[in-house]
Design an enzyme around this catalytic site. Structure first.
Site, mmCIF file in Angstrom:
data_model
loop_
_atom_site.group_PDB
_atom_site.id
_atom_site.type_symbol
_atom_site.label_atom_id
_atom_site.label_comp_id
_atom_site.label_asym_id
_atom_site.label_seq_id
_atom_site.Cartn_x
_atom_site.Cartn_y
_atom_site.Cartn_z
ATOM 1 N N LYS A 1 0.828 -1.215 0.000
ATOM 2 C CA LYS A 1 0.000 0.000 0.000
ATOM 3 C C LYS A 1 0.860 1.261 0.000
ATOM 4 O O LYS A 1 0.496 2.259 -0.608
ATOM 5 C CB LYS A 1 -0.955 0.008 1.199
ATOM 6 C CG LYS A 1 -2.086 -0.995 1.035
ATOM 7 C CD LYS A 1 -3.206 -0.774 2.008
ATOM 8 C CE LYS A 1 -4.329 -1.768 1.742
ATOM 9 N NZ LYS A 1 -5.424 -1.661 2.679
ATOM 10 N N LYS B 1 -10.405 -4.085 -3.402
ATOM 11 C CA LYS B 1 -11.390 -3.014 -3.561
ATOM 12 C C LYS B 1 -10.772 -1.812 -4.263
ATOM 13 O O LYS B 1 -11.436 -1.095 -4.984
ATOM 14 C CB LYS B 1 -11.855 -2.515 -2.181
ATOM 15 C CG LYS B 1 -12.552 -3.532 -1.338
ATOM 16 C CD LYS B 1 -13.095 -2.798 -0.102
ATOM 17 C CE LYS B 1 -13.046 -3.657 1.121
ATOM 18 N NZ LYS B 1 -11.858 -3.429 1.947
ATOM 19 N N LYS C 1 -4.166 -10.206 -5.762
ATOM 20 C CA LYS C 1 -5.472 -10.518 -5.173
ATOM 21 C C LYS C 1 -6.540 -9.526 -5.641
ATOM 22 O O LYS C 1 -6.219 -8.381 -5.975
ATOM 23 C CB LYS C 1 -5.392 -10.542 -3.642
ATOM 24 C CG LYS C 1 -5.242 -9.196 -2.988
ATOM 25 C CD LYS C 1 -5.625 -9.270 -1.514
ATOM 26 C CE LYS C 1 -5.707 -7.861 -0.951
ATOM 27 N NZ LYS C 1 -6.537 -7.717 0.193
HETATM 28 N N1 AQP Z 1 -9.079 -11.205 -2.711
HETATM 29 C C1 AQP Z 1 -9.466 -11.686 -1.554
HETATM 30 N N2 AQP Z 1 -9.715 -13.012 -1.411
HETATM 31 C C2 AQP Z 1 -10.130 -13.531 -0.215
HETATM 32 N N3 AQP Z 1 -10.308 -12.772 0.889
HETATM 33 C C3 AQP Z 1 -10.084 -11.443 0.784
HETATM 34 N N4 AQP Z 1 -10.161 -10.431 1.663
HETATM 35 C C4 AQP Z 1 -9.821 -9.273 1.058
HETATM 36 N N5 AQP Z 1 -9.493 -9.497 -0.221
HETATM 37 C C5 AQP Z 1 -9.648 -10.838 -0.426
HETATM 38 C C6 AQP Z 1 -10.588 -10.593 3.039
HETATM 39 O O1 AQP Z 1 -11.681 -9.718 3.272
HETATM 40 C C7 AQP Z 1 -11.617 -9.249 4.606
HETATM 41 C C8 AQP Z 1 -11.705 -7.771 4.632
HETATM 42 O O2 AQP Z 1 -10.617 -7.164 3.992
HETATM 43 P P1 AQP Z 1 -10.326 -5.628 4.312
HETATM 44 O O3 AQP Z 1 -11.470 -4.796 3.946
HETATM 45 O O4 AQP Z 1 -9.866 -5.500 5.695
HETATM 46 O O5 AQP Z 1 -9.181 -5.179 3.432
HETATM 47 P P2 AQP Z 1 -8.198 -5.825 2.479
HETATM 48 O O6 AQP Z 1 -7.781 -7.182 2.916
HETATM 49 O O7 AQP Z 1 -7.124 -4.836 2.314
HETATM 50 O O8 AQP Z 1 -9.156 -5.944 1.235
HETATM 51 P P3 AQP Z 1 -9.055 -5.195 -0.130
HETATM 52 O O9 AQP Z 1 -10.207 -5.615 -0.950
HETATM 53 O O10 AQP Z 1 -7.700 -5.390 -0.732
HETATM 54 O O11 AQP Z 1 -9.282 -3.706 0.254
HETATM 55 P P4 AQP Z 1 -8.436 -2.406 -0.035
HETATM 56 O O12 AQP Z 1 -8.274 -2.350 -1.513
HETATM 57 O O13 AQP Z 1 -9.303 -1.344 0.538
HETATM 58 O O14 AQP Z 1 -7.137 -2.582 0.694
HETATM 59 C C9 AQP Z 1 -10.324 -9.777 5.219
HETATM 60 O O15 AQP Z 1 -10.615 -10.930 5.980
HETATM 61 C C10 AQP Z 1 -9.521 -10.125 4.020
HETATM 62 O O16 AQP Z 1 -8.588 -11.143 4.305
#
Ligand code: AQP
Length: 330
Positions: A112, A198, A195
């Protein structure tokens, strides 16, 4: 005896099928057997630049998504992190025992901060895993259901809990991560080496739970595939189709063997069409429920108020013990 479960999602966007498969779908299942806290971690969401008005709307949206995905407020405690100030208080106290070197190794921070420029990354982004440890440890959590990307953070929570217990006496339960066999890491539809996220800038990379049917169809039909043909699960050699098969498995309940048999003589085009319809069939009713919850903000707020009050009571009881052990106050 029931285990205590804690997990959360950042309200940084609408949630995608990776969040659903990796987290929410598991939560709905696990709440049947255990005592669960499901949090909307808005204080984590402000570790990257954000717009306050949008953040507030997304907190409501994520609450509606939790409920639509099957989180039952009669069984689970659903609340917003910033409404329980003990999270940031414990986060600060744990910062005093966390080590810079431990945080520098966190891959999510590296990813990030690289995106926004490492020198401009906030101290909050750097310390994020310590606040996450506080979220978990505050409730004597023993199980943390997460996607694979969060494994390193749960490991840090374990390290900090052990260190605190050694230094100040037995206080925190050592939590265990819970990771599922398929779907712990749903990959981008445009690049199976990263992965599904969002914040991915590619608009075709993620299917959101709020996407309309035609958008879902378009995103899946445009998903990248592997050079070698055949609907066969092999995460190493065929990462793109294996990712699509994982999504199909979660949407239909079919095993990988059953999927392989059903598409034995078919090509990627046929498989993607079937996948798009399976996702629409599964996600469509969730999308309708999300809208239903958003249309009734009074009820949604009542649910969040009740969750906050329950979480506050538990968190404050724990903090009394923690402050006392650390010799804080009079
Ligand atoms: N691609 C993924 N596959 C499986 N699990 C996922 N999680 C996130 N992406 C995947 C799981 O969703 C939960 C919440 O995640 P988060 O909102 O805390 O943030 P993150 O892991 O940083 O998710 P993003 O989508 O990548 O968000 P941004 O882009 O905002 O940083 C967690 O249990 C995570 O493991």
């Amino acid at each position: 005896m029931k285990d205590i479960v804690f997990s959360g999602v950042q309200p940084t966007h609408s949630l995608h099928i990776g969040n659903y498969i990796g987290a929410l779908k598991q939560w709905a299942h696990i709440q049947q057997q255990h005592h669960c806290y499901f949090c909307i971690v808005d204080e984590h969401a402000i570790t990257v630049p954000h717009d306050p008005t949008t953040l507030r709307q997304r907190i409501q949206l994520v609450a509606a998504i939790y409920l639509a995905a099957g989180i039952d407020p009669k069984k689970s405690i659903l609340f917003v992190q910033s409404e329980v100030p003990q999270h940031t208080e414990l986060g600060w106290l744990l910062m005093t025992i966390a080590k810079m070197g431990e945080l520098e190794r966190m891959t999510q921070y590296k990813d990030k901060s690289r995106k926004g420029g490492a020198s401009g990354a906030s101290l909050g982004l750097f310390g994020y895993p310590v606040l996450m440890a506080a979220d978990i440890l505050l409730y004597d959590t023993s199980i943390v259901p997460v996607g694979e990307d969060q494994l390193q953070h749960v490991e840090l929570a374990r390290v900090l809990a052990r260190r605190f217990n050694e230094r100040y006496g037995d206080t925190f339960v050592i939590p265990q991560p819970l990771i599922q066999q398929f779907g712990a890491r749903i990959m981008s539809l445009q690049d199976p080496s990263v992965k599904m996220s969002k914040s991915d800038e590619h608009e075709m990379a993620a299917v959101f739970l709020t996407d309309e049917d035609d958008v879902i169809r378009k995103k899946i039909m445009r998903a990248v595939t592997d050079s070698e043909a055949g609907i066969v699960y092999d995460a190493e050699k065929k990462p793109a189709v294996s990712n699509l098969m994982t999504i199909y498995h979660h949407m239909t309940g079919q095993t990988m063997k059953e999927i392989e048999a059903a598409f034995d003589d078919k090509g990627y085009g046929d498989f993607k069409k079937a996948l798009a319809e399976a996702v629409i069939t599964h996600v469509g009713p969730i999308r309708a429920k999300i809208q239903g919850y958003l249309d009734d903000p009074t009820e949604l707020n009542k649910t969040l108020d009740a969750g906050r009050d329950k979480a506050l009571a538990v968190a404050e009881a724990k903090m009394k013990i923690v402050r006392n052990k650390m010799g804080l106050g009079r």
